[in-house]
Design a protein around this motif. Structure first.
Motif, PDB file in Angstrom:
ATOM      1  N   UNK A  97       0.831  -1.203   0.000  1.00  0.00           N
ATOM      2  CA  UNK A  97       0.000   0.000   0.000  1.00  0.00           C
ATOM      3  C   UNK A  97       0.862   1.248   0.000  1.00  0.00           C
ATOM      4  N   UNK A  98       1.932   1.223   0.806  1.00  0.00           N
ATOM      5  CA  UNK A  98       2.827   2.385   0.884  1.00  0.00           C
ATOM      6  C   UNK A  98       3.478   2.662  -0.455  1.00  0.00           C
ATOM      7  N   UNK A  99       3.951   1.601  -1.104  1.00  0.00           N
ATOM      8  CA  UNK A  99       4.615   1.764  -2.404  1.00  0.00           C
ATOM      9  C   UNK A  99       3.677   2.368  -3.431  1.00  0.00           C
ATOM     10  N   UNK A 100       2.446   1.862  -3.426  1.00  0.00           N
ATOM     11  CA  UNK A 100       1.475   2.331  -4.399  1.00  0.00           C
ATOM     12  C   UNK A 100       1.133   3.798  -4.147  1.00  0.00           C
ATOM     13  N   UNK A 101       1.032   4.162  -2.878  1.00  0.00           N
ATOM     14  CA  UNK A 101       0.724   5.542  -2.522  1.00  0.00           C
ATOM     15  C   UNK A 101       1.850   6.460  -2.979  1.00  0.00           C
ATOM     16  N   UNK A 102       3.083   6.007  -2.770  1.00  0.00           N
ATOM     17  CA  UNK A 102       4.252   6.792  -3.168  1.00  0.00           C
ATOM     18  C   UNK A 102       4.244   6.996  -4.682  1.00  0.00           C
ATOM     19  N   UNK A 103       3.913   5.932  -5.390  1.00  0.00           N
ATOM     20  CA  UNK A 103       3.870   6.005  -6.845  1.00  0.00           C
ATOM     21  C   UNK A 103       2.819   7.023  -7.294  1.00  0.00           C
ATOM     22  N   UNK A 104       1.700   7.021  -6.607  1.00  0.00           N
ATOM     23  CA  UNK A 104       0.589   7.912  -6.976  1.00  0.00           C
ATOM     24  C   UNK A 104       0.930   9.375  -6.692  1.00  0.00           C
ATOM     25  N   UNK A 105       1.529   9.637  -5.538  1.00  0.00           N
ATOM     26  CA  UNK A 105       1.790  11.031  -5.153  1.00  0.00           C
ATOM     27  C   UNK A 105       3.148  11.506  -5.649  1.00  0.00           C
ATOM     28  N   UNK A 106       3.946  10.622  -6.218  1.00  0.00           N
ATOM     29  CA  UNK A 106       5.283  10.992  -6.649  1.00  0.00           C
ATOM     30  C   UNK A 106       6.174  11.333  -5.473  1.00  0.00           C
ATOM     31  N   UNK A 107       5.915  10.691  -4.337  1.00  0.00           N
ATOM     32  CA  UNK A 107       6.751  10.887  -3.158  1.00  0.00           C
ATOM     33  C   UNK A 107       6.264  11.995  -2.232  1.00  0.00           C
ATOM     34  N   UNK A 108       5.306  12.780  -2.696  1.00  0.00           N
ATOM     35  CA  UNK A 108       4.770  13.866  -1.859  1.00  0.00           C
ATOM     36  C   UNK A 108       3.919  13.290  -0.734  1.00  0.00           C
ATOM     37  N   UNK A 148      -7.678   2.830   1.806  1.00  0.00           N
ATOM     38  CA  UNK A 148      -7.181   4.194   1.734  1.00  0.00           C
ATOM     39  C   UNK A 148      -7.665   4.839   0.439  1.00  0.00           C
ATOM     40  N   UNK A 149      -8.050   6.103   0.528  1.00  0.00           N
ATOM     41  CA  UNK A 149      -8.378   6.879  -0.664  1.00  0.00           C
ATOM     42  C   UNK A 149      -7.468   8.088  -0.674  1.00  0.00           C
ATOM     43  N   UNK A 150      -6.802   8.323  -1.809  1.00  0.00           N
ATOM     44  CA  UNK A 150      -5.935   9.495  -1.941  1.00  0.00           C
ATOM     45  C   UNK A 150      -6.422  10.311  -3.128  1.00  0.00           C
ATOM     46  N   UNK A 151      -6.600  11.616  -2.907  1.00  0.00           N
ATOM     47  CA  UNK A 151      -7.076  12.498  -3.969  1.00  0.00           C
ATOM     48  C   UNK A 151      -5.963  13.433  -4.403  1.00  0.00           C
ATOM     49  N   UNK A 152      -5.864  13.631  -5.711  1.00  0.00           N
ATOM     50  CA  UNK A 152      -4.924  14.613  -6.246  1.00  0.00           C
ATOM     51  C   UNK A 152      -5.732  15.800  -6.750  1.00  0.00           C
ATOM     52  N   UNK A 153      -5.435  16.985  -6.217  1.00  0.00           N
ATOM     53  CA  UNK A 153      -6.152  18.185  -6.627  1.00  0.00           C
ATOM     54  C   UNK A 153      -5.401  18.884  -7.750  1.00  0.00           C
ATOM     55  N   UNK A 154      -6.103  19.797  -8.428  1.00  0.00           N
ATOM     56  CA  UNK A 154      -5.488  20.476  -9.573  1.00  0.00           C
ATOM     57  C   UNK A 154      -4.310  21.356  -9.158  1.00  0.00           C
ATOM     58  N   UNK A 155      -4.242  21.753  -7.874  1.00  0.00           N
ATOM     59  CA  UNK A 155      -3.104  22.570  -7.425  1.00  0.00           C
ATOM     60  C   UNK A 155      -1.898  21.712  -7.047  1.00  0.00           C
ATOM     61  N   UNK A 156      -2.003  20.398  -7.259  1.00  0.00           N
ATOM     62  CA  UNK A 156      -0.861  19.529  -7.002  1.00  0.00           C
ATOM     63  C   UNK A 156      -0.790  18.983  -5.592  1.00  0.00           C
ATOM     64  N   UNK A 157      -1.774  19.293  -4.763  1.00  0.00           N
ATOM     65  CA  UNK A 157      -1.749  18.768  -3.398  1.00  0.00           C
ATOM     66  C   UNK A 157      -2.475  17.418  -3.331  1.00  0.00           C
ATOM     67  N   UNK A 158      -2.105  16.649  -2.306  1.00  0.00           N
ATOM     68  CA  UNK A 158      -2.693  15.325  -2.120  1.00  0.00           C
ATOM     69  C   UNK A 158      -3.391  15.241  -0.769  1.00  0.00           C
ATOM     70  N   UNK A 159      -4.543  14.609  -0.744  1.00  0.00           N
ATOM     71  CA  UNK A 159      -5.292  14.460   0.495  1.00  0.00           C
ATOM     72  C   UNK A 159      -5.748  13.015   0.616  1.00  0.00           C
TER      73      UNK A 159
END
Lengths: 109, 151
Positions: free
Chosen positions: B35-46, B125-136
């Motif tokens: 799960x951690x790896x996938x999250x990192x991949x999605x957020x690009x480490x952010x 876990x749900x992770x959202x990427x917003x248009x301003x580049x932030x992740x929640x």
């Protein structure tokens, strides 16, 4: 497997500025590729719907990249802001290359 | 107070053992590496901050083959400020990726529902990427009675 039959529940009419809700479902086995055939012990090859797209007048409003953890007969509910009249197009893409689609008209007043 | 009989002592012991069994899956809360790896991949480490996104799932899922899933992200959904993507991760599944939902400003609201498979009791876990580049992100625990990845 029976032929995949897409079903869509989208409103036909809306007032301008309304947020309309769309529900879609397609009958599909969504074979994960992790299950084994109990008799032969061989892995049953993966076969899922890997992409779902919802377009309105040719522009994508919503899409999903599916992985095998989505349940059989994938169901989606999502929204769109109704700005003008037009036509929805819903497209499902199968691992085997087949594409299923369905259209629905929306009149905005 | 009378001394405990042998039978009573044994009964107490087994109750404690049963309690331990029930607690164990709950303490195994840490996210899996998958799960951690996938999250990192999605957020690009952010780093993803908690909040803004709400993930709704049943507390107890009797059948892991089809678990309802619904999420909402707070966003005005305008051309300038909208939700780009939402990924759903189930770290306790053989494969953690569940689906990626792609929104556009035409979506009106960043809200969607679907149904997913869960192999066992775990955090989703749900992770959202917003248009301003932030992740929640948001997460919720689902207890699964019958796993949904049986073979």
């Amino acid at each position: 497997m029976a032929k995949s039959k897409p079903r869509v529940k989208a409103p036909k009419k809306a007032s301008k500025g309304d947020i309309v809700t769309i529900k879609t479902l397609i009958s599909h086995i969504m074979e994960t590729g992790l299950r084994k055939n109990k008799k032969t012990g061989k892995i049953i090859p993966r076969r899922i719907i890997n992409k779902f797209q919802a377009k309105f007048e040719g522009t994508e409003i919503f899409s999903v990249d599916l992985d095998p953890a989505i349940s059989a007969n994938p169901f989606f509910q999502f929204s769109m802001k109704a700005e003008k009249s037009g036509e929805f197009e819903f497209i499902w893409t199968d691992d085997n290359g087949e594409v299923y689609s369905k259209k629905s008209k929306l009149t905005v007043s | 107070m009378k001394d405990l009989s042998r039978r009573e002592v044994l009964a107490l012991g087994s109750t404690a053992a049963a309690a331990a069994l029930f607690i164990n899956p709950l303490t195994a809360h840490a996210e899996t590496d998958l799960a951690k790896d996938l999250m990192k991949k999605f957020t690009g480490g952010k780093a993803a901050t908690a909040g803004k996104i709400k993930l709704e799932m049943p507390e107890i899922a009797e059948n892991g083959n089809t678990v309802p899933l619904s999420f909402t992200v707070e966003s005005p959904m305008t051309k300038k400020d909208y939700v780009k993507r939402v990924i759903i991760i189930a770290g306790g599944n053989p494969r953690p990726e569940v689906a990626t939902f792609n929104f556009s400003h035409l979506s009106g609201v960043a809200k969607a529902s679907s149904r997913m498979r869960l192999a066992k009791t775990q955090n989703v876990i749900a992770v959202a990427e917003l248009s301003d580049g932030s992740f929640h992100m948001a997460k919720t625990e689902v207890k699964v009675t019958i796993g949904g990845c049986g073979g």
